[in-house]
Scaffold this active site. Structure first.
Site, PDB file in Angstrom:
ATOM      1  N   HIS A  77      -1.929   3.087  -8.686  1.00 55.68           N
ATOM      2  CA  HIS A  77      -1.357   2.561  -9.928  1.00 55.68           C
ATOM      3  C   HIS A  77       0.131   2.874  -9.959  1.00 55.68           C
ATOM      4  O   HIS A  77       0.626   3.743  -9.255  1.00 55.68           O
ATOM      5  CB  HIS A  77      -2.064   3.102 -11.175  1.00 55.68           C
ATOM      6  CG  HIS A  77      -2.368   4.556 -11.119  1.00 55.68           C
ATOM      7  ND1 HIS A  77      -1.410   5.513 -11.302  1.00 55.68           N
ATOM      8  CD2 HIS A  77      -3.530   5.207 -10.862  1.00 55.68           C
ATOM      9  CE1 HIS A  77      -1.978   6.698 -11.173  1.00 55.68           C
ATOM     10  NE2 HIS A  77      -3.255   6.543 -10.899  1.00 55.68           N
ATOM     11  N   LYS A  98      -5.559  -6.229  -7.452  1.00 56.09           N
ATOM     12  CA  LYS A  98      -4.320  -5.732  -8.062  1.00 56.09           C
ATOM     13  C   LYS A  98      -4.159  -6.442  -9.398  1.00 56.09           C
ATOM     14  O   LYS A  98      -4.107  -7.667  -9.463  1.00 56.09           O
ATOM     15  CB  LYS A  98      -3.121  -6.020  -7.155  1.00 56.09           C
ATOM     16  CG  LYS A  98      -1.811  -5.500  -7.735  1.00 56.09           C
ATOM     17  CD  LYS A  98      -0.659  -5.667  -6.758  1.00 56.09           C
ATOM     18  CE  LYS A  98       0.632  -5.119  -7.337  1.00 56.09           C
ATOM     19  NZ  LYS A  98       1.754  -5.194  -6.396  1.00 56.09           N
ATOM     20  N   ASP A 194      10.620  -3.132  -0.552  1.00 52.94           N
ATOM     21  CA  ASP A 194       9.983  -1.840  -0.869  1.00 52.94           C
ATOM     22  C   ASP A 194       9.141  -1.345   0.311  1.00 52.94           C
ATOM     23  O   ASP A 194       7.981  -0.972   0.148  1.00 52.94           O
ATOM     24  CB  ASP A 194       9.127  -1.945  -2.134  1.00 52.94           C
ATOM     25  CG  ASP A 194       8.820  -0.557  -2.729  1.00 52.94           C
ATOM     26  OD1 ASP A 194       9.479   0.428  -2.329  1.00 52.94           O
ATOM     27  OD2 ASP A 194       7.918  -0.469  -3.577  1.00 52.94           O
TER      28      ASP A 194
END
Length: 405
Positions: A77, A98, A194
């Protein structure tokens, strides 16, 4: 659109369904090009045992099909929402779902990106649906293939044992990361933004790696500004720390270079406590950037006075027995100037990965390596023949009959 609902348990399905999308969402034109329409489910549970029922198909004369997912456990999370493991009751297949809060005014960029992706080293989208809460909040649920491990947890595992990760795994993981990056950068035009060990999934049996979490991913358009406050701290390229808004896919290459260094060292190479501290950690290794390098990262900072620090030799950062090819590759990836960093595709032909191209290469347990050379034509479009010959070793060419080699 099909009516779908949520059932608290398999025997007692709730009949309350949502028959149509909220008015504002009609403009979204969300379609799943895997013959799966984004449907809406009523409810919002991720608790163990909770069952989510949704409908797919029903287009182009296809029969509608009901799919039920039972939530099993939360596996991650963050600010985006939650990821939970679930089981498809019809097939027994385990998936990851997700769940992200959806702003009704905007299209979901992650969903748009995921629909474009199809690669052995990128996690695949199976299906998507919307769900609503009692407060009428709308959630987008991305049903993804489930991969049980992450590179982050593998690093932690070897640290606990006080061992170095076997070099064959370092090579395997890094190669697959760069193959995924080459695909998203060259074929899709997307920057992930990322890259970090937590976003690199690993199958612990085959050691196939899959890039996940495209929540920050974006198509970078030359001349269009982008936010610089993306990417997790230890893996942030220096131009992002400098606040650059016109960066390139080279930020992913820097991050992947940091991951490689971490696999070799067993700990992050640049463990900064803040943005500025991060820059200090980089300067301690690479030395103070030259005026020219600063200009390449962010021209606004050329007059800034930095502490004058000499570069720390790479071979002193890694232990004496570290193969020189490993050190050489790290040094080619972690360059201040984004345009001097090795591109993802060029990285694949680096000598560090030659062992993977050996027809006799095996995993430590004697099993075969995961597929590394099953390139599709678009992956190698425009690549010089001599480079293709290196990328696809002779013993693997039957996997790419289209090459004609």
């Amino acid at each position: 659109m099909a009516s779908v609902g949520i059932a608290p348990n398999p025997g007692a399905r709730d009949s309350t369904g949502v028959d149509k999308l909220p008015e504002e969402m009609n403009d979204m034109k969300i379609r799943d090009d895997k013959e799966m329409e984004a449907t809406v489910v009523d409810g919002n549970g991720t608790e163990t045992g909770h069952i989510i029922v949704t409908t797919i198909g029903g287009r182009n004369g296809q029969p509608k099909q009901t799919i039920s997912y039972m939530a099993e456990r939360v596996v991650g999370h963050g600010s985006f929402g939650v990821v939970f493991q679930a089981k498809c009751l019809e097939t027994g297949e385990t998936v990851a779902i997700k769940k992200v809060l959806q702003d009704r005014r905007y299209k979901n960029r992650e969903l748009q990106t995921m629909r474009l992706l199809d690669h052995p080293n990128v996690v695949s989208l199976k299906h998507c649906f919307f769900s609503t809460t009692e407060k009428d909040e709308l959630y987008l649920n991305l049903v993804l293939e489930y991969v049980p491990e992450t590179v982050h947890r593998v690093i932690k595992h070897y640290n606990k044992l006080n061992q170095r990760m076997p070099l064959i795994y370092v090579k395997l993981y890094t190669y697959q990361i760069f193959r995924a990056l080459s695909y998203i950068h060259r074929c899709i035009g997307v920057c992930h933004r990322d890259i970090k060990p937590q976003n690199l999934l690993v199958n612990p049996h085959t050691h196939q790696v899959k890039l996940c979490d495209f929540g920050s991913a974006k198509v970078l358009v030359k001349g269009e500004p982008n936010i610089s406050y993306i990417c997790s701290r230890y893996y942030r390229a220096p131009e992002l720390i400098f606040g650059a808004t016109e960066y390139t896919t080279a930020i992913d290459v820097w991050s992947a270079g940091c991951v490689l260094a971490e696999l070799l060292l067993g700990q992050p190479l640049f463990p900064g406590e803040s943005g500025v501290d991060q820059l200090v950690e980089i300067i301690k290794v690479l030395g103070t950037p030259t005026r020219e390098e600063i200009k390449c990262m962010n021209p606004n900072y050329t007059e800034f006075k930095f502490p004058q620090i000499k570069a720390h030799p790479w071979h002193k950062i890694f232990h004496k027995r570290m193969p020189p090819e490993a050190v050489d590759l790290v040094s080619r990836l972690l360059q201040y100037s984004p345009n001097l960093r090795s591109a993802a595709l060029d990285t694949l032909v680096h000598p560090f990965f030659d062992e993977l191209r050996d027809p006799n290469a095996r995993l430590p347990n004697g099993r075969f390596l995961p597929p590394l050379f099953n390139f599709k034509p678009h992956e190698l479009k425009g690549v010089p023949l001599e480079m293709v010959a290196k990328l696809v070793p002779e013993h693997a060419r039957k996997q790419c009959p289209w090459l004609g080699l």
